[in-house]
Motif scaffolding. Structure first.
Motif, PDB file in Angstrom:
ATOM      1  N   ALA A  71      30.722  21.929  -2.050  1.00  0.00           N
ATOM      2  CA  ALA A  71      30.244  22.966  -2.966  1.00  0.00           C
ATOM      3  C   ALA A  71      31.152  23.078  -4.187  1.00  0.00           C
ATOM      4  N   ALA A  72      32.463  23.097  -3.958  1.00  0.00           N
ATOM      5  CA  ALA A  72      33.405  23.226  -5.076  1.00  0.00           C
ATOM      6  C   ALA A  72      33.366  22.003  -5.980  1.00  0.00           C
ATOM      7  N   SER A  73      33.134  20.817  -5.417  1.00  0.00           N
ATOM      8  CA  SER A  73      33.116  19.603  -6.234  1.00  0.00           C
ATOM      9  C   SER A  73      31.857  19.499  -7.073  1.00  0.00           C
ATOM     10  N   LEU A  74      30.765  20.139  -6.650  1.00  0.00           N
ATOM     11  CA  LEU A  74      29.518  20.056  -7.411  1.00  0.00           C
ATOM     12  C   LEU A  74      29.467  21.048  -8.571  1.00  0.00           C
ATOM     13  N   LEU A  75      30.195  22.149  -8.462  1.00  0.00           N
ATOM     14  CA  LEU A  75      30.108  23.172  -9.506  1.00  0.00           C
ATOM     15  C   LEU A  75      30.587  22.688 -10.880  1.00  0.00           C
ATOM     16  N   PRO A  76      31.747  22.001 -11.003  1.00  0.00           N
ATOM     17  CA  PRO A  76      32.132  21.501 -12.328  1.00  0.00           C
ATOM     18  C   PRO A  76      31.092  20.560 -12.933  1.00  0.00           C
ATOM     19  N   ILE A  77      30.456  19.750 -12.088  1.00  0.00           N
ATOM     20  CA  ILE A  77      29.448  18.819 -12.593  1.00  0.00           C
ATOM     21  C   ILE A  77      28.211  19.575 -13.051  1.00  0.00           C
ATOM     22  N   ALA A  78      27.772  20.554 -12.263  1.00  0.00           N
ATOM     23  CA  ALA A  78      26.603  21.335 -12.654  1.00  0.00           C
ATOM     24  C   ALA A  78      26.858  22.085 -13.956  1.00  0.00           C
ATOM     25  N   THR A  79      28.040  22.670 -14.077  1.00  0.00           N
ATOM     26  CA  THR A  79      28.387  23.397 -15.300  1.00  0.00           C
ATOM     27  C   THR A  79      28.387  22.473 -16.510  1.00  0.00           C
ATOM     28  N   ALA A  80      28.983  21.293 -16.359  1.00  0.00           N
ATOM     29  CA  ALA A  80      29.038  20.352 -17.478  1.00  0.00           C
ATOM     30  C   ALA A  80      27.652  19.850 -17.852  1.00  0.00           C
ATOM     31  N   LEU A  81      26.808  19.566 -16.862  1.00  0.00           N
ATOM     32  CA  LEU A  81      25.473  19.046 -17.159  1.00  0.00           C
ATOM     33  C   LEU A  81      24.629  20.069 -17.912  1.00  0.00           C
ATOM     34  N   VAL A  82      24.703  21.330 -17.514  1.00  0.00           N
ATOM     35  CA  VAL A  82      23.924  22.369 -18.197  1.00  0.00           C
ATOM     36  C   VAL A  82      24.391  22.534 -19.643  1.00  0.00           C
ATOM     37  N   SER A  83      25.710  22.614 -19.835  1.00  0.00           N
ATOM     38  CA  SER A  83      26.231  22.820 -21.194  1.00  0.00           C
ATOM     39  C   SER A  83      25.996  21.599 -22.075  1.00  0.00           C
ATOM     40  N   VAL A  84      26.208  20.397 -21.534  1.00  0.00           N
ATOM     41  CA  VAL A  84      26.015  19.184 -22.330  1.00  0.00           C
ATOM     42  C   VAL A  84      24.536  18.960 -22.631  1.00  0.00           C
ATOM     43  N   GLY A  85      23.670  19.272 -21.665  1.00  0.00           N
ATOM     44  CA  GLY A  85      22.240  19.157 -21.923  1.00  0.00           C
ATOM     45  C   GLY A  85      21.791  20.086 -23.043  1.00  0.00           C
ATOM     46  N   THR A  86      22.304  21.303 -23.040  1.00  0.00           N
ATOM     47  CA  THR A  86      21.987  22.245 -24.109  1.00  0.00           C
ATOM     48  C   THR A  86      22.513  21.740 -25.449  1.00  0.00           C
ATOM     49  N   ALA A  87      23.727  21.208 -25.435  1.00  0.00           N
ATOM     50  CA  ALA A  87      24.319  20.694 -26.673  1.00  0.00           C
ATOM     51  C   ALA A  87      23.557  19.478 -27.196  1.00  0.00           C
ATOM     52  N   TYR A  88      23.098  18.618 -26.279  1.00  0.00           N
ATOM     53  CA  TYR A  88      22.332  17.440 -26.699  1.00  0.00           C
ATOM     54  C   TYR A  88      21.055  17.855 -27.431  1.00  0.00           C
ATOM     55  N   ALA A  89      20.346  18.811 -26.844  1.00  0.00           N
ATOM     56  CA  ALA A  89      19.131  19.303 -27.495  1.00  0.00           C
ATOM     57  C   ALA A  89      19.466  19.990 -28.823  1.00  0.00           C
TER      58      ALA A  89
END
Length: 747
Positions: free
Chosen positions: A197-215
């Motif tokens: 669970a702890a290892s997935l949270l940094p990845i989920a956070t980065a994917l959401v923010s980077v996806g928003t930034a890409y758009a």
């Protein structure tokens, strides 16, 4: 920061939904608006820029985006009846496609047609002009041209296509690169945390923010000039720093849980301490990136703002979305063994114990041998930086693509049949004001034909209004060759000035090589100002944070070394070709002229994060003990593990982008990975502590008069002191590590 964390914990569902809605809204808007990126590196005001303006005004059909269809026959010639019949029918079909404006082939009467057939008669080409710029073309538009032309191949007839539009159809490994980078990061995080669970949270956070930034970058392209590689560059940077920033916050949160803090309190403390450091680190990255604005180049302004937007969103997600997710998973941020140990043995003491393990032994080893290890580290960086001395800035073209690409095949066929220079001809353009100018232009054509490294010169062509003249010069060398750059200089400084004497002519040299040479010269001329501004701003921030003259100066020196070493690796791989074929990066070639500016910005910002992380822990120990040797040893022992883990994640993410198949993005990926590896494993954990041991208390010297004038800032929120009378003083910890030291201990 504490209030923000409390709000995110109490309204965790709302915080997550707000981020998901933002991502969905920006992605939908970007999909509806479409992309509007720029591939135009021309700089107004330069000679090549003036040539482009004259061409666009006098010869609108010459300036524009197009493609090339090249065919080659192994048996017979391209003039054979069956070959001519097949290719004529194919070119007619291409001309009927919706996005195609004009197709000019080799069959017919006139010298222009004959020039499109090689001297041995086995290779020919046709030019395809589209009805809109490449940035407005869809992959389907280009694919229809490729598929139509490719159907003609067979029975000993090869058909290949080149041009920027055709490149849109070639496969890119963007999704593969992201998947590989994220997968490696997930493995490293799981090994560090021991909790899925702890290892997935940094990845989920980065994917959401980077996806928003890409758009957001897609939308930004409609408001200003944004380079076509800016979205992928932003994703590369965002995934690296986003996962790292989240790693630091989660690490601090887990420390709070192990000390027995409730989940909500542990989240609040992590954001109030490490979150402040993340904001500081993100601000330094943005300052470094926005330093590109001092160059006043529209092409780079869009890159700077797009990359800064990505960093801002990753920081925002680390201090809002991540706390909400951490409160959601509760104690599962710790692994099963850690939760079991906490239940059986109780919370860890807040004061901690002396550092143990490999990191502590390494810190002690550096303390015992600072001179030898410092010299060794400096020698290693120097060796890596040596190739930088042969750095050649210029244009890479489709001749640098992998051999399997049709654009590379077309490039090679043209070079073999017509000479390397046909892939990047030069244009001589000027305004015509009378008969004397026309006579001078006729003489100029003959003079250019006799110039060294010129393969051929077209007859003088006049615009319909007669006010603009054009000559096309085909060099003997490839567009990216230094010989072609020398030819551009020779034409500008020797040939054209002689032709202009006694006339009203004002001739300009344009073309791909001329444009890149002008762009490179402009950037190199402004590079000292840019580097000076970025380094000065960084030094001021470190001066305020650590109240020291030596710390900022060492940081500036380390940044220069990291950049030099990274550029050495880039030159060896991309310019010298060491391992480029093995990595699928195509043929060796020059380094893109905009790479130095963007690299300095990104690397300076990223290295500041490690500098702050390492030195602030040393600074904390120095304030407690006034013992420099202990401060450096303890600081290195307690931070090196997290620095190394963060570096491994960044390196994995950056190297994964080599799989995109895009030479520019691969160049950034390898350069950033090399720089982070040098920074984390050589500079910050070896050279910096070695120097700090040698300098002793001089590390922390600051004139008293300057100390009184400077405002005081705190990277992390200071701890409240413990109740008086217990003889101990609480010291604010780096990345949220709270340590206590007996008043005056080890002083």
């Amino acid at each position: 920061m504490a209030a923000l964390a409390r709000w995110c914990v109490r309204h965790r569902l709302l915080a997550v939904l707000l981020w998901l809605l933002t991502l969905g809204a920006t992605a939908t808007a970007a999909a509806l608006a479409g992309s509007a990126y720029s591939t135009d590196y021309e700089v107004p005001g330069t000679e090549s820029g003036r040539a482009t303006e004259l061409l666009a005004r006098g010869f609108p059909g010459v300036v524009g985006d197009g493609g090339t269809i090249v065919w080659h026959t192994e048996n017979g010639t391209v003039r054979a009846a069956d070959v001519e019949r097949t290719m004529t029918r194919t070119l007619d079909e291409v001309a009927e496609l919706p996005a195609v404006a004009v197709v000019a082939g080799p069959y017919g009467e006139g010298p222009a047609q004959a020039d499109r057939i090689s001297a041995d008669g086995r290779t020919a080409y046709a030019t395809v002009t589209f009805d809109r710029p490449v940035g407005d073309l869809t992959a389907a538009d280009a694919r229809s041209v490729v598929d139509t032309a490719a159907r003609a191949a067979g029975d000993g007839l090869r058909v290949e296509l080149g041009g920027s539009a055709v490149a849109l159809t070639e496969p890119r490994g963007g999704l593969l690169a992201e998947t590989v980078g994220v997968a490696v990061a997930a493995v490293v995080l799981f090994l560090v945390f021991g909790s899925l669970a702890a290892s997935l949270l940094p990845i989920a956070t980065a994917l959401v923010s980077v996806g928003t930034a890409y758009a957001g970058t897609v939308l930004l392209g409609h408001a200003m000039t944004v380079a076509d590689f800016a979205p992928m560059l932003g994703m590369l940077i965002g995934l690296g720093v986003g996962i790292d920033y989240a790693l630091f916050v989660v690490t601090r949160h887990r420390q709070g849980l192990r000390r027995g803090l409730p989940v909500g309190k542990a989240v609040e403390e992590a954001v109030a301490t490490t979150g402040r450091a993340v904001v500081f680190a993100g601000a330094t990255v943005c300052i470094a990136l926005l330093g590109m604005l001092v160059l006043r180049l529209g092409f780079l302004d869009g890159v700077a703002i797009a990359a800064s937007l990505t960093v801002v969103l990753t920081v925002a997600a680390s201090v809002t979305l991540l706390p909400a997710l951490l409160s959601w998973i509760g104690p599962r941020a710790l692994g099963r063994r850690e939760r079991r140990r906490l239940a059986e043995q109780g919370p860890e003491p807040e004061t901690g114990t002396p550092p143990q393990g490999l990191a502590a032994r390494w810190a002690a080893f550096v303390e015992r041998h600072p001179k030898k290890l410092g010299v060794l580290a400096l020698a290693a960086v120097t060796v890596l930086a040596l190739p930088t001395l042969s750095l050649h800035l210029g244009t890479s073209d489709q001749g640098n693509n992998p051999e399997s690409a049709t654009t590379r095949q077309a490039y090679d066929l043209l070079a073999e049949g017509f000479g390397a220079g046909v892939n990047g001809s030069l244009t001589l353009v000027g305004e015509v004001h009378g008969a004397a100018d026309r006579a001078a232009l006729a003489e100029l054509a003959e003079a250019v034909r006799g110039t060294e490294d010129v393969a051929s010169v077209s007859p003088v062509t006049y615009a319909p209004d007669g006010d603009t003249a054009l000559l096309t010069v085909v060099p003997e060398s490839a567009p990216q060759s230094e010989r072609t750059s020398d030819l551009v200089d020779r034409l500008r400084t020797e040939v054209l000035p002689r032709a202009e004497q006694g006339t009203a002519l004002d001739l300009h040299v344009g073309g791909v090589t001329a444009g890149y040479d002008d762009f490179a010269a402009l950037i190199v001329g402004k590079l000292p100002l840019f580097v000076g501004v970025v380094v000065a701003l960084g030094c001021v921030l470190l001066l305020l944070a650590f109240r020291s003259i030596g710390i900022p100066l060492k940081a500036a020196a380390m940044n220069v070394l990291a950049v030099a070493g990274a550029f050495g690796v880039v030159v060896a791989v991309f310019q010298w070709g060491w391992g480029s074929d093995l990595l699928g990066l195509g043929r060796a070639g020059p380094i893109e002229p905009f790479l130095p500016v963007i690299m300095v910005s990104v690397l300076f910002g990223l290295s500041m994060d490690y500098q702050v992380f390492l030195v602030s822990r040393m600074y904390e120990e120095w304030l407690a003990t006034r013992d420099n040797r202990r401060a450096v040893r303890v600081g290195l022992a307690e931070t090196s593990r997290v620095i190394n883990s963060a570096a491994v994640i960044m390196i994995a993410v950056f190297l994964a982008f080599v799989l995109t198949g895009d030479r520019v993005i691969a160049m950034f990926g390898i350069a950033l990975a090399a720089a982070v590896a040098l920074d984390a494993f050589v500079l910050r954990t070896l050279l910096v502590p070695a120097l700090m041991h040698l300098l002793g208390s001089a590390n922390w010297w600051l004139p008293r008069s300057l100390d009184r004038l400077l405002p005081r800032i705190s990277i992390e929120r200071p701890r409240q002191p413990v109740a008086p009378g217990d003889g101990r003083a609480r010291i604010p910890g780096r990345r949220g590590e709270c340590r206590s030291a007996r008043a005056g201990a080890d002083a």
